[in-house]
Design a protein around this motif. Sequence first.
Motif, mmCIF file in Angstrom:
data_model
loop_
_atom_site.group_PDB
_atom_site.id
_atom_site.type_symbol
_atom_site.label_atom_id
_atom_site.label_comp_id
_atom_site.label_asym_id
_atom_site.label_seq_id
_atom_site.Cartn_x
_atom_site.Cartn_y
_atom_site.Cartn_z
ATOM 1 N N LEU A 151 0.817 -1.206 0.000
ATOM 2 C CA LEU A 151 0.000 0.000 0.000
ATOM 3 C C LEU A 151 0.858 1.266 0.000
ATOM 4 O O LEU A 151 0.618 2.188 -0.762
ATOM 5 C CB LEU A 151 -0.946 0.001 1.207
ATOM 6 C CG LEU A 151 -1.955 1.132 1.260
ATOM 7 C CD1 LEU A 151 -2.868 1.080 0.060
ATOM 8 C CD2 LEU A 151 -2.756 1.060 2.538
ATOM 9 N N VAL A 152 1.902 1.295 0.810
ATOM 10 C CA VAL A 152 2.721 2.486 0.928
ATOM 11 C C VAL A 152 3.933 2.438 0.007
ATOM 12 O O VAL A 152 4.262 3.396 -0.659
ATOM 13 C CB VAL A 152 3.177 2.681 2.393
ATOM 14 C CG1 VAL A 152 4.094 3.880 2.517
ATOM 15 C CG2 VAL A 152 1.981 2.826 3.300
ATOM 16 N N GLU A 153 4.601 1.282 -0.061
ATOM 17 C CA GLU A 153 5.847 1.184 -0.809
ATOM 18 C C GLU A 153 5.948 -0.196 -1.453
ATOM 19 O O GLU A 153 5.899 -1.213 -0.765
ATOM 20 C CB GLU A 153 7.015 1.392 0.157
ATOM 21 C CG GLU A 153 8.372 1.196 -0.438
ATOM 22 C CD GLU A 153 9.450 1.284 0.630
ATOM 23 O OE1 GLU A 153 10.501 0.708 0.400
ATOM 24 O OE2 GLU A 153 9.230 1.903 1.680
ATOM 25 N N GLY A 154 6.093 -0.239 -2.757
ATOM 26 C CA GLY A 154 6.237 -1.509 -3.459
ATOM 27 C C GLY A 154 7.674 -1.984 -3.452
ATOM 28 O O GLY A 154 8.535 -1.406 -2.810
ATOM 29 N N SER A 155 7.950 -3.038 -4.171
ATOM 30 C CA SER A 155 9.296 -3.581 -4.253
ATOM 31 C C SER A 155 9.698 -3.696 -5.717
ATOM 32 O O SER A 155 8.890 -4.090 -6.553
ATOM 33 C CB SER A 155 9.339 -4.968 -3.610
ATOM 34 O OG SER A 155 10.571 -5.592 -3.888
ATOM 35 N N PRO A 156 10.955 -3.387 -6.047
ATOM 36 C CA PRO A 156 11.399 -3.554 -7.425
ATOM 37 C C PRO A 156 11.713 -5.014 -7.772
ATOM 38 O O PRO A 156 11.988 -5.324 -8.917
ATOM 39 C CB PRO A 156 12.659 -2.685 -7.485
ATOM 40 C CG PRO A 156 13.175 -2.680 -6.090
ATOM 41 C CD PRO A 156 11.964 -2.757 -5.203
ATOM 42 N N LYS A 157 11.684 -5.904 -6.784
ATOM 43 C CA LYS A 157 11.956 -7.316 -7.070
ATOM 44 C C LYS A 157 10.870 -7.861 -7.977
ATOM 45 O O LYS A 157 9.681 -7.674 -7.720
ATOM 46 C CB LYS A 157 12.026 -8.129 -5.786
ATOM 47 C CG LYS A 157 13.210 -7.771 -4.917
ATOM 48 C CD LYS A 157 13.265 -8.663 -3.697
ATOM 49 C CE LYS A 157 14.460 -8.308 -2.842
ATOM 50 N NZ LYS A 157 14.552 -9.191 -1.679
ATOM 51 N N ASN A 158 11.285 -8.532 -9.053
ATOM 52 C CA ASN A 158 10.317 -9.054 -9.999
ATOM 53 C C ASN A 158 10.917 -10.213 -10.753
ATOM 54 O O ASN A 158 12.111 -10.477 -10.668
ATOM 55 C CB ASN A 158 9.864 -7.948 -10.959
ATOM 56 C CG ASN A 158 11.007 -7.434 -11.797
ATOM 57 O OD1 ASN A 158 11.371 -8.048 -12.790
ATOM 58 N ND2 ASN A 158 11.597 -6.319 -11.395
ATOM 59 N N SER A 159 10.085 -10.903 -11.492
ATOM 60 C CA SER A 159 10.517 -12.006 -12.340
ATOM 61 C C SER A 159 9.608 -12.027 -13.557
ATOM 62 O O SER A 159 8.433 -11.676 -13.466
ATOM 63 C CB SER A 159 10.419 -13.328 -11.567
ATOM 64 O OG SER A 159 10.858 -14.402 -12.356
#
Length: 164
Positions: free
Chosen positions: A142-150
């Motif tokens: 909600l406040v801060e996402g993460s750049p971790k992805n696949s």
Amino acid sequence: MLVTQIVKSFGVGLLGLAFYSQCYGEIVGEVSTTFKLLGANDKIVIEAFDDPDVSGVTCYLSRAKKGGVSGSLGFAEDTSDASIACRQVGPIQLSDELKAGKLDGEQVFKKRTSVLFKTMQVVRFFDPKRQVIIYLTYSDKLVEGSPKNSVTAVPVLPWPAGAQ
């Protein structure tokens, strides 16, 4: 009275969210990564799900799951670590909307990874030039996402006659 109604609505919403996230993926396997004296161990969970709008594609998502007492009770926040692999498992049928890019970025999987504010999601895109369906998994908060992805891609190929 208004506060009571809000609390009841919130509780019903949480129950619905918990049910939705529990029934959308099928757990294929899991491995323990950290021993916990109390509660479940930390794990990596592998879930399978079929794309709801593209027949013939199944995705496999591996993700971290917190253990311990808080994890066992559903209060721990899972990390944003995840990996995805999608494969053609039958004849692929693409709708005209998907081919035209109108469904790009559409959510095809969502899993709650904390009590309220964090989810693991998979979204789909179509690359018409290369005839490939692309799936991206990421975590949002909600406040801060993460750049971790696949990311993974499935080429749209003819399915051999008689194959299962």
